[in-house]
Every structure is written in structure tokens, then in C-alpha cells.
Design a protein around this motif. Structure first.
Motif, PDB file in Angstrom:
ATOM      1  N   GLU A  84      10.688   9.556   3.528  1.00  0.00           N
ATOM      2  CA  GLU A  84      10.789   9.438   5.024  1.00  0.00           C
ATOM      3  C   GLU A  84      10.232   8.401   5.450  1.00  0.00           C
ATOM      4  O   GLU A  84      10.499   7.925   6.785  1.00  0.00           O
ATOM      5  CB  GLU A  84      10.406  10.951   5.415  1.00  0.00           C
ATOM      6  CG  GLU A  84      11.020  12.231   5.055  1.00  0.00           C
ATOM      7  CD  GLU A  84      10.337  13.231   5.406  1.00  0.00           C
ATOM      8  OE1 GLU A  84       9.226  13.292   5.978  1.00  0.00           O
ATOM      9  OE2 GLU A  84      10.982  14.530   5.087  1.00  0.00           O
ATOM     10  N   GLU A  85       9.162   7.700   4.967  1.00  0.00           N
ATOM     11  CA  GLU A  85       8.118   6.716   5.839  1.00  0.00           C
ATOM     12  C   GLU A  85       7.907   5.753   4.508  1.00  0.00           C
ATOM     13  O   GLU A  85       7.452   6.417   3.157  1.00  0.00           O
ATOM     14  CB  GLU A  85       7.417   7.250   6.343  1.00  0.00           C
ATOM     15  CG  GLU A  85       6.259   8.389   5.723  1.00  0.00           C
ATOM     16  CD  GLU A  85       5.486   8.945   6.610  1.00  0.00           C
ATOM     17  OE1 GLU A  85       5.236   8.365   7.810  1.00  0.00           O
ATOM     18  OE2 GLU A  85       4.445   9.564   6.138  1.00  0.00           O
ATOM     19  N   PHE A  86       7.233   4.672   4.919  1.00  0.00           N
ATOM     20  CA  PHE A  86       6.626   3.658   3.933  1.00  0.00           C
ATOM     21  C   PHE A  86       5.275   3.707   4.867  1.00  0.00           C
ATOM     22  O   PHE A  86       5.099   3.828   5.695  1.00  0.00           O
ATOM     23  CB  PHE A  86       7.044   2.313   3.867  1.00  0.00           C
ATOM     24  CG  PHE A  86       8.431   2.217   3.016  1.00  0.00           C
ATOM     25  CD1 PHE A  86       8.754   3.148   2.034  1.00  0.00           C
ATOM     26  CD2 PHE A  86       9.012   0.923   2.827  1.00  0.00           C
ATOM     27  CE1 PHE A  86       9.653   2.945   1.327  1.00  0.00           C
ATOM     28  CE2 PHE A  86      10.316   0.804   2.221  1.00  0.00           C
ATOM     29  CZ  PHE A  86      10.494   1.740   1.308  1.00  0.00           C
ATOM     30  N   ARG A  87       4.119   3.161   3.938  1.00  0.00           N
ATOM     31  CA  ARG A  87       2.811   2.766   4.486  1.00  0.00           C
ATOM     32  C   ARG A  87       2.560   1.407   4.130  1.00  0.00           C
ATOM     33  O   ARG A  87       3.111   0.837   3.338  1.00  0.00           O
ATOM     34  CB  ARG A  87       1.625   3.801   3.764  1.00  0.00           C
ATOM     35  CG  ARG A  87       1.762   5.288   4.282  1.00  0.00           C
ATOM     36  CD  ARG A  87       1.309   5.448   5.349  1.00  0.00           C
ATOM     37  NE  ARG A  87       1.744   6.819   6.117  1.00  0.00           N
ATOM     38  CZ  ARG A  87       1.601   7.001   7.231  1.00  0.00           C
ATOM     39  NH1 ARG A  87       1.439   6.237   8.112  1.00  0.00           N
ATOM     40  NH2 ARG A  87       1.948   8.383   7.486  1.00  0.00           N
ATOM     41  N   ALA A  88       1.843   0.695   4.888  1.00  0.00           N
ATOM     42  CA  ALA A  88       1.608  -0.657   4.715  1.00  0.00           C
ATOM     43  C   ALA A  88       0.004  -1.017   4.737  1.00  0.00           C
ATOM     44  O   ALA A  88      -0.855  -0.313   5.159  1.00  0.00           O
ATOM     45  CB  ALA A  88       2.094  -1.319   5.952  1.00  0.00           C
ATOM     46  N   THR A  89      -0.123  -1.966   4.049  1.00  0.00           N
ATOM     47  CA  THR A  89      -1.699  -2.489   3.809  1.00  0.00           C
ATOM     48  C   THR A  89      -1.568  -3.710   3.927  1.00  0.00           C
ATOM     49  O   THR A  89      -0.881  -4.584   3.680  1.00  0.00           O
ATOM     50  CB  THR A  89      -2.043  -1.976   2.616  1.00  0.00           C
ATOM     51  OG1 THR A  89      -1.462  -2.921   1.536  1.00  0.00           O
ATOM     52  CG2 THR A  89      -2.290  -0.572   2.233  1.00  0.00           C
ATOM     53  N   GLY A  90      -2.623  -4.600   3.918  1.00  0.00           N
ATOM     54  CA  GLY A  90      -2.860  -5.938   4.006  1.00  0.00           C
ATOM     55  C   GLY A  90      -2.478  -6.591   2.670  1.00  0.00           C
ATOM     56  O   GLY A  90      -2.263  -5.900   1.709  1.00  0.00           O
ATOM     57  N   VAL A  91      -2.069  -7.883   2.617  1.00  0.00           N
ATOM     58  CA  VAL A  91      -1.668  -8.594   1.349  1.00  0.00           C
ATOM     59  C   VAL A  91      -2.813  -8.472   0.166  1.00  0.00           C
ATOM     60  O   VAL A  91      -2.363  -8.651  -1.058  1.00  0.00           O
ATOM     61  CB  VAL A  91      -1.123 -10.003   1.550  1.00  0.00           C
ATOM     62  CG1 VAL A  91       0.208  -9.728   2.280  1.00  0.00           C
ATOM     63  CG2 VAL A  91      -2.090 -10.803   2.030  1.00  0.00           C
ATOM     64  N   ALA A  92      -4.020  -8.302   0.341  1.00  0.00           N
ATOM     65  CA  ALA A  92      -5.066  -8.240  -0.727  1.00  0.00           C
ATOM     66  C   ALA A  92      -5.184  -6.930  -1.326  1.00  0.00           C
ATOM     67  O   ALA A  92      -6.003  -6.875  -2.353  1.00  0.00           O
ATOM     68  CB  ALA A  92      -6.368  -8.554  -0.032  1.00  0.00           C
ATOM     69  N   ALA A  93      -4.585  -5.988  -0.764  1.00  0.00           N
ATOM     70  CA  ALA A  93      -4.665  -4.563  -1.199  1.00  0.00           C
ATOM     71  C   ALA A  93      -3.923  -4.433  -2.518  1.00  0.00           C
ATOM     72  O   ALA A  93      -2.941  -5.009  -3.032  1.00  0.00           O
ATOM     73  CB  ALA A  93      -4.291  -3.507  -0.460  1.00  0.00           C
ATOM     74  N   GLY A  94      -4.598  -3.608  -3.460  1.00  0.00           N
ATOM     75  CA  GLY A  94      -3.762  -3.329  -4.771  1.00  0.00           C
ATOM     76  C   GLY A  94      -3.897  -4.309  -5.846  1.00  0.00           C
ATOM     77  O   GLY A  94      -4.697  -5.493  -5.650  1.00  0.00           O
ATOM     78  N   ASP A  95      -3.236  -4.316  -6.976  1.00  0.00           N
ATOM     79  CA  ASP A  95      -3.515  -5.280  -8.014  1.00  0.00           C
ATOM     80  C   ASP A  95      -2.130  -5.794  -8.299  1.00  0.00           C
ATOM     81  O   ASP A  95      -1.978  -6.512  -9.230  1.00  0.00           O
ATOM     82  CB  ASP A  95      -3.998  -4.499  -9.224  1.00  0.00           C
ATOM     83  CG  ASP A  95      -2.980  -3.666  -9.933  1.00  0.00           C
ATOM     84  OD1 ASP A  95      -2.249  -3.227  -9.299  1.00  0.00           O
ATOM     85  OD2 ASP A  95      -3.300  -3.073 -11.092  1.00  0.00           O
TER      86      ASP A  95
END
Length: 188
Positions: free
Chosen positions: A168-179
Motif C-alpha cells: 500500500e505504501e513505500f517508505r523513503a530514506t536519504g541516499v546514504a541509508a542501507g548498503d
């Protein structure tokens, strides 16, 4: 009101997860098909496979593009308590959930080469290439918006696809998040 904590997987990584297994299975199946004469002959089989490759590689990136765009535009910020799933975990979970389909892809491509050499193998390679191109498109969109898109792992397992009926939805983070970088490739 606080939202409950949830595990999130990168949308581009999920899209990209099936690309490599499909391309390799397809290319190996097409190579085996090139060795077999088949019912239609090698030339007709491989030309048919090339046409199927091009059509699949062109159509797959366009499938559900509007839904991806709508969910991306409506994406809310990920909560501080949310857990961002590693790229390797996302790939492993996606491939485990579809292991029988991925394992049957190569034998299906080889067996079909008895009739039309290389056609199904090149079709599989085209599907994988299309998924890879879709992940690159998502990566360009993520870079332009300067945000990475994430989907709930719980919704992903129910719907199967990052834009399936359960999502139902996406979530967003900054481009530095995750690997993973935008587009789902491994961060170097």
C-alpha cells in the motif's frame, strides 16, 4: 500517533533480485539450444529467441511503472525505529521464496530447445535484462529525488512483488541509508 516498528527492504534490490538468475539460466539454456538442431532448426530458433529477448527486455521495464511512480510520490519518511534490511538478506529471501521457479528455468530452457533451439533461454535472459533495466530506472529516479525507496518486508512476502496487491505504501530514506546504492547495486 507512533507507527509500529517494521522491517523494510529496498524496492530496487527486490526488483533486481531475479535479474541475475534469469539471465544466467537463459544464457546457459540458449547455449545448450544452440548445440541442438531442434524441430525448427537452429537459425529459426535463435532468431525467434532474439526477437523474444528484445520484446521482453523492452516490455518488462514498463510493466506497472505507473504504480511505482504513484507509490514513490506518496512515500512517507521511514521511522527512526524501522529496521533497514541488508541487500544480501533481501536477495537471499527473494531467491529462496522463488527457488523452485529459478531452479526449473534452466531445465525448461534446455528441454524447450528440442523444439525451438534457444528461444526460451533467450526469453528468460530478456526477462532478466528487463528487470535489471527496471532497477536502473528506479535508481535514476531515486538519485533525482535524493531518496531511497523501501517497502515493508511483511507486505512484500504477502504480495510477492514490490508493487503487488498487498503493498500500500513505500517508505523513503536519504541516499546514504542501507548498503546498496540507488538502483540496488552493492555499495563499494
Amino acid at each position: 500517533m507512533a507507527r509500529e516498528r517494521q522491517a523494510l527492504a529496498r524496492v530496487a534490490v527486490v526488483v533486481r533480485a531475479g535479474a541475475a538468475p534469469l539471465v544466467w539460466s537463459g544464457l546457459l539454456g540458449a547455449a545448450a539450444g544452440a548445440l541442438l538442431p531442434g524441430v525448427t532448426g537452429r537459425r529459426i530458433g535463435l532468431l525467434t529467441g532474439l526477437l523474444l529477448f528484445l520484446v521482453a527486455a523492452a516490455v518488462v521495464p514498463l510493466v506497472r511503472r505507473g504504480r511505482y511512480l504513484r507509490l514513490a510520490e506518496e512515500a512517507g519518511r521511514a521511522a527512526r525505529a524501522d529496521i533497514l534490511q541488508d541487500r544480501a538478506v533481501t536477495l537471499r529471501n527473494w531467491r529462496r521464496g522463488r527457488r523452485w521457479w529459478l531452479l526449473l528455468a534452466l531445465p525448461a530452457a534446455v528441454v524447450s530447445s528440442l523444439a525451438v533451439p534457444g528461444a526460451v533461454g533467450l526469453l528468460l535472459a530478456g526477462l532478466g535484462t528487463g528487470l535489471w533495466l527496471k532497477a536502473l530506472w528506479l535508481g535514476r529516479r531515486e538519485s533525482a529525488a535524493e531518496q531511497l525507496l523501501w517497502v515493508s518486508v511483511d507486505r512484500l512476502t504477502r504480495g510477492g512483488a514490490p508493487v503487488g496487491p498487498g503493498v500500500e505504501e513505500f517508505r523513503a530514506t536519504g541516499v546514504a541509508a542501507g548498503d546498496a546504492v540507488p538502483g540496488g547495486a552493492r555499495r563499494r
